[in-house]
Scaffold this active site. Structure first.
Site, PDB file in Angstrom:
ATOM      1  N   ASP A  36      18.199  10.739 -21.315  1.00 53.75           N
ATOM      2  CA  ASP A  36      19.313  11.928 -21.014  1.00 53.75           C
ATOM      3  C   ASP A  36      20.406  11.944 -22.389  1.00 53.75           C
ATOM      4  O   ASP A  36      20.210  10.556 -22.763  1.00 53.75           O
ATOM      5  CB  ASP A  36      20.295  11.534 -19.606  1.00 53.75           C
ATOM      6  CG  ASP A  36      21.118  12.670 -19.554  1.00 53.75           C
ATOM      7  OD1 ASP A  36      21.886  13.141 -19.942  1.00 53.75           O
ATOM      8  OD2 ASP A  36      20.816  13.296 -18.268  1.00 53.75           O
ATOM      9  N   TYR A 163      20.234  31.714 -22.525  1.00 55.95           N
ATOM     10  CA  TYR A 163      19.354  31.096 -20.816  1.00 55.95           C
ATOM     11  C   TYR A 163      18.559  31.649 -20.510  1.00 55.95           C
ATOM     12  O   TYR A 163      16.992  30.727 -20.074  1.00 55.95           O
ATOM     13  CB  TYR A 163      20.622  31.194 -20.565  1.00 55.95           C
ATOM     14  CG  TYR A 163      20.103  29.877 -18.902  1.00 55.95           C
ATOM     15  CD1 TYR A 163      20.299  29.013 -19.057  1.00 55.95           C
ATOM     16  CD2 TYR A 163      20.079  29.963 -18.043  1.00 55.95           C
ATOM     17  CE1 TYR A 163      19.957  27.785 -18.045  1.00 55.95           C
ATOM     18  CE2 TYR A 163      19.336  29.456 -16.716  1.00 55.95           C
ATOM     19  CZ  TYR A 163      19.665  28.350 -17.132  1.00 55.95           C
ATOM     20  OH  TYR A 163      19.280  27.617 -16.115  1.00 55.95           O
TER      21      TYR A 163
HETATM   22  N1  LIG Z   1      22.201  23.818 -11.609  1.00 54.23           N
HETATM   23  C1  LIG Z   1      21.700  25.436 -11.111  1.00 54.23           C
HETATM   24  O1  LIG Z   1      22.193  25.788 -10.295  1.00 54.23           O
HETATM   25  C2  LIG Z   1      20.421  25.204 -11.891  1.00 54.23           C
HETATM   26  C3  LIG Z   1      19.259  26.292 -11.077  1.00 54.23           C
HETATM   27  C4  LIG Z   1      18.900  27.560 -12.579  1.00 54.23           C
HETATM   28  C5  LIG Z   1      18.075  26.013 -13.598  1.00 54.23           C
HETATM   29  N2  LIG Z   1      18.772  25.136 -12.916  1.00 54.23           N
HETATM   30  C6  LIG Z   1      17.676  24.272 -14.494  1.00 54.23           C
HETATM   31  O2  LIG Z   1      18.492  22.413 -14.307  1.00 54.23           O
HETATM   32  C7  LIG Z   1      18.002  22.045 -15.315  1.00 54.23           C
HETATM   33  C8  LIG Z   1      19.543  20.603 -14.592  1.00 54.23           C
HETATM   34  O3  LIG Z   1      20.425  21.245 -14.651  1.00 54.23           O
HETATM   35  P1  LIG Z   1      21.442  20.659 -13.537  1.00 54.23           P
HETATM   36  O4  LIG Z   1      21.799  22.013 -12.559  1.00 54.23           O
HETATM   37  O5  LIG Z   1      20.709  19.591 -13.795  1.00 54.23           O
HETATM   38  O6  LIG Z   1      22.286  20.594 -14.583  1.00 54.23           O
HETATM   39  P2  LIG Z   1      23.118  19.315 -15.151  1.00 54.23           P
HETATM   40  O7  LIG Z   1      24.381  19.949 -16.611  1.00 54.23           O
HETATM   41  O8  LIG Z   1      23.511  18.711 -13.668  1.00 54.23           O
HETATM   42  O9  LIG Z   1      22.867  18.429 -15.968  1.00 54.23           O
HETATM   43  C9  LIG Z   1      21.777  19.003 -17.005  1.00 54.23           C
HETATM   44  C10 LIG Z   1      21.799  16.925 -17.820  1.00 54.23           C
HETATM   45  O10 LIG Z   1      20.752  17.313 -18.211  1.00 54.23           O
HETATM   46  C11 LIG Z   1      21.306  16.408 -19.881  1.00 54.23           C
HETATM   47  N3  LIG Z   1      21.424  16.947 -20.965  1.00 54.23           N
HETATM   48  C12 LIG Z   1      21.564  18.029 -21.347  1.00 54.23           C
HETATM   49  N4  LIG Z   1      21.090  18.427 -23.204  1.00 54.23           N
HETATM   50  C13 LIG Z   1      20.612  17.576 -23.183  1.00 54.23           C
HETATM   51  C14 LIG Z   1      19.850  16.659 -24.102  1.00 54.23           C
HETATM   52  N5  LIG Z   1      20.159  18.224 -25.093  1.00 54.23           N
HETATM   53  N6  LIG Z   1      19.415  15.997 -24.234  1.00 54.23           N
HETATM   54  C15 LIG Z   1      18.997  14.664 -22.713  1.00 54.23           C
HETATM   55  N7  LIG Z   1      19.716  15.778 -21.661  1.00 54.23           N
HETATM   56  C16 LIG Z   1      20.352  16.801 -21.726  1.00 54.23           C
HETATM   57  C17 LIG Z   1      22.990  16.305 -19.128  1.00 54.23           C
HETATM   58  O11 LIG Z   1      23.451  15.086 -19.761  1.00 54.23           O
HETATM   59  C18 LIG Z   1      22.787  16.963 -17.827  1.00 54.23           C
HETATM   60  O12 LIG Z   1      23.015  14.843 -17.390  1.00 54.23           O
HETATM   61  C19 LIG Z   1      18.528  22.714 -16.536  1.00 54.23           C
HETATM   62  O13 LIG Z   1      17.771  23.025 -17.042  1.00 54.23           O
HETATM   63  C20 LIG Z   1      19.040  23.793 -15.828  1.00 54.23           C
HETATM   64  O14 LIG Z   1      18.832  25.468 -16.110  1.00 54.23           O
HETATM   65  C21 LIG Z   1      19.684  24.535 -12.692  1.00 54.23           C
END
Ligand SMILES: NC(=O)c1ccc[n+]([C@@H]2O[C@H](COP(=O)([O-])OP(=O)(O)OC[C@H]3O[C@@H](n4cnc5c(N)ncnc54)[C@H](O)[C@@H]3O)[C@@H](O)[C@H]2O)c1
Length: 259
Positions: A36, A163
């Site tokens: 991360d 996105y």
């Molecule tokens: N939460 C939702 O409802 C949801 C729905 C569909 C898809 N997603 C996908 O799930 C994945 C995780 O999302 P989340 O909801 O846990 O988000 P979040 O923001 O809670 O966590 C994302 C994590 O990714 C890390 N991150 C961001 N940019 C980075 C980089 N350049 N290199 C390394 N790490 C990086 C952040 O520091 C964070 O710890 C994403 O791909 C998101 O698009 C989430």
């Protein structure tokens, strides 16, 4: 334990879904490399408000093994170093969960080109880079697994001009990679989450969140653990003949669309 002693990289493992995957993997006996940009979890406005302990500390409390490696998925050198460090430490790699992702609100008229590049650099280009450097090591494993985190927004508009196309691309990248590495015994699958309670939702209002609950047939929103369990399944022996699939884990969000 379904993943005993397997070595897994989980990108974006400090917060939200990635953290949920890391904890489920640790519970199943995997050695987890938490990759991360930041080590501490992001506190959310709506969800995970009080989460402060780094993922690795929780893994250790569970009696698990792993390491944190600071990685920026948008930087090729950083991702290459992540894979090298994993091999240097554990001597092998069995699973990579390409989960790191960002969302920047805005439509085509308001989003800048730099913001579009930023979102796609993490959400799809980063997966290509990580997959590229992981494959030579996954080929050496008897349990090679690539698990990409896409979204329900892969299948319909409304997720924004950076996105939603990036997530649709992740689903097709998953299929393409599955064809490429199938003969090596590596499976490649995508998980498509619906609304999961994580800090990525900070841009929403309480009314928006209530609307998302209304659009979800099951009577609750998703939790990181829901995605974590699906990621355990794809990594386990139970899923050894599944590849190129995109599994919605969405409480039924996509049911009206028929995906
Ligand atoms: N939460 C939702 O409802 C949801 C729905 C569909 C898809 N997603 C996908 O799930 C994945 C995780 O999302 P989340 O909801 O846990 O988000 P979040 O923001 O809670 O966590 C994302 C994590 O990714 C890390 N991150 C961001 N940019 C980075 C980089 N350049 N290199 C390394 N790490 C990086 C952040 O520091 C964070 O710890 C994403 O791909 C998101 O698009 C989430």
């Amino acid at each position: 334990m379904r993943l005993k002693d397997r070595v897994a990289i989980v990108t974006g493992g400090s917060s939200g879904i990635g953290r949920g995957v890391c904890l489920e993997y640790a519970r199943e006996g995997a050695k987890v490399v938490v990759a991360d940009v930041i080590e501490h979890p992001k506190p959310g406005k709506h969800h995970d408000k009080d989460v402060t302990t780094p993922t690795m500390d929780v893994i250790k409390d569970l009696g698990g093994d792993g390491l944190f490696y600071q990685t920026d998925m948008s930087e090729e050198d950083s991702v290459r170093a992540l894979v090298q460090e994993t091999i240097a430490h554990y001597g092998r790699l069995d699973i990579i969960v390409n989960n790191a992702g960002i969302f920047i609100p805005g439509d085509t008229q308001s989003l800048t080109v730099a913001e579009w590049d930023q979102v796609t650099a993490v959400n799809i280009r980063g997966i290509f880079i990580a997959t590229k450097y992981a494959i030579p090591h996954l080929k050496e494993s008897r349990f090679g697994r690539i698990i990409n985190v896409a979204s329900v927004h892969a299948f319909h508009g409304g997720g924004g001009p950076a996105y939603a196309p990036a997530k649709a691309g992740v689903v097709n990248l998953t299929r393409d990679t599955a064809i490429e590495v199938g003969s090596c015994g590596i499976t490649v699958n995508a998980i498509c989450p619906g609304y999961i309670e994580t800090p990525i939702q900070d841009y929403l209002t309480p009314e928006d969140i209530a609307d998302c609950l209304h659009k979800t047939p099951l009577p609750r929103l998703g939790l990181p653990k829901d995605i974590g369990r699906a990621a355990v399944f794809f990594a386990s022996n139970d899923a050894e003949w599944i590849t190129g699939a995109a599994l919605p884990v969405d409480g039924g969000w996509l049911a009206p669309i028929g995906i």
